[in-house]
Design a protein around this motif. Structure first.
Motif, mmCIF file in Angstrom:
data_model
loop_
_atom_site.group_PDB
_atom_site.id
_atom_site.type_symbol
_atom_site.label_atom_id
_atom_site.label_comp_id
_atom_site.label_asym_id
_atom_site.label_seq_id
_atom_site.Cartn_x
_atom_site.Cartn_y
_atom_site.Cartn_z
ATOM 1 N N LEU A 92 35.543 37.269 16.547
ATOM 2 C CA LEU A 92 35.499 38.757 16.896
ATOM 3 C C LEU A 92 35.252 39.926 15.849
ATOM 4 O O LEU A 92 35.371 41.332 16.143
ATOM 5 C CB LEU A 92 36.925 39.067 17.564
ATOM 6 N N SER A 93 34.943 39.421 14.766
ATOM 7 C CA SER A 93 34.467 40.477 13.595
ATOM 8 C C SER A 93 35.690 41.198 13.151
ATOM 9 O O SER A 93 35.575 42.259 12.686
ATOM 10 C CB SER A 93 33.479 41.474 14.103
ATOM 11 N N ILE A 94 36.822 40.499 13.301
ATOM 12 C CA ILE A 94 38.294 41.071 12.533
ATOM 13 C C ILE A 94 38.387 40.365 11.121
ATOM 14 O O ILE A 94 38.730 39.082 11.097
ATOM 15 C CB ILE A 94 39.092 40.559 13.303
ATOM 16 N N PHE A 95 38.351 41.025 10.148
ATOM 17 C CA PHE A 95 38.369 40.520 8.653
ATOM 18 C C PHE A 95 39.302 40.904 7.905
ATOM 19 O O PHE A 95 39.929 40.220 6.880
ATOM 20 C CB PHE A 95 36.865 40.402 8.100
ATOM 21 N N CYS A 96 39.859 42.163 8.095
ATOM 22 C CA CYS A 96 41.061 42.691 7.548
ATOM 23 C C CYS A 96 41.961 43.598 8.669
ATOM 24 O O CYS A 96 41.586 43.508 9.816
ATOM 25 C CB CYS A 96 40.571 43.827 6.520
ATOM 26 N N ILE A 97 43.165 43.968 8.236
ATOM 27 C CA ILE A 97 44.097 44.455 9.307
ATOM 28 C C ILE A 97 43.362 45.637 9.782
ATOM 29 O O ILE A 97 43.692 45.909 11.062
ATOM 30 C CB ILE A 97 45.331 44.777 8.312
ATOM 31 N N GLU A 98 42.599 46.632 9.321
ATOM 32 C CA GLU A 98 42.273 47.672 9.722
ATOM 33 C C GLU A 98 41.417 47.363 11.142
ATOM 34 O O GLU A 98 41.293 48.114 12.001
ATOM 35 C CB GLU A 98 41.427 48.674 8.702
#
Length: 144
Positions: A92-98
């Motif tokens: 889902l293109s989630i690589f960091c907390i932000e």
């Protein structure tokens, strides 16, 4: 370390039952080891079972394994989530907390590898850095 009933009484309510469950397991294991030592004649037959103290930490702190220093840039690889959930986040293109703040809880729950427990962990992480998920696109759907 839990050494007295007062030590147990000092635990927060949400930690008491997990602690008692772990204490019960520890006592059963100590009894098993004592019986085995008696059978193998490693201790005298007159030895009585004794259980003097118990070390315990809340599972929540261990289970989440959240780094002390979190920032919006903290990579999701540093968070304690299942590998399948981590892979789903990366898809889902989630690589960091932000990056988590750019998706709703409802959208995350559509992923097979992300369930309510993982979502709760991710919500806690976001909260610790002052962020939140996007609002659910359909407000009729309740949050976990």
């Amino acid at each position: 370390m839990i050494q007295t009933v007062d030590d147990l009484a000092q635990l927060p309510d949400d930690e008491l039952l997990p602690c008692l469950g772990a204490l019960r397991s520890a006592i059963h294991e100590a009894k098993r080891q004592h019986a085995e030592a008696l059978r193998e004649r490693l201790i005298p037959e007159s030895s009585t079972f004794a259980f003097h103290s118990f070390n315990w930490r809340p599972r929540g702190a261990q289970r989440f394994n959240i780094p002390i220093q979190l920032s919006p840039e903290t990579p999701i690889d540093e968070l304690s989530v299942r590998a399948s959930a981590r892979d789903a986040l990366k898809e889902l293109s989630i690589f960091c907390i932000e990056d988590l703040s750019a998706i709703s809880e409802q959208e995350l729950l559509k992923e097979v590898a992300i369930g309510p427990k993982t979502l709760g962990r991710l919500r806690e992480v976001l909260s610790r850095v002052g962020l939140d998920f996007l609002p659910n696109p359909n407000p009729q759907v309740s949050q976990t």
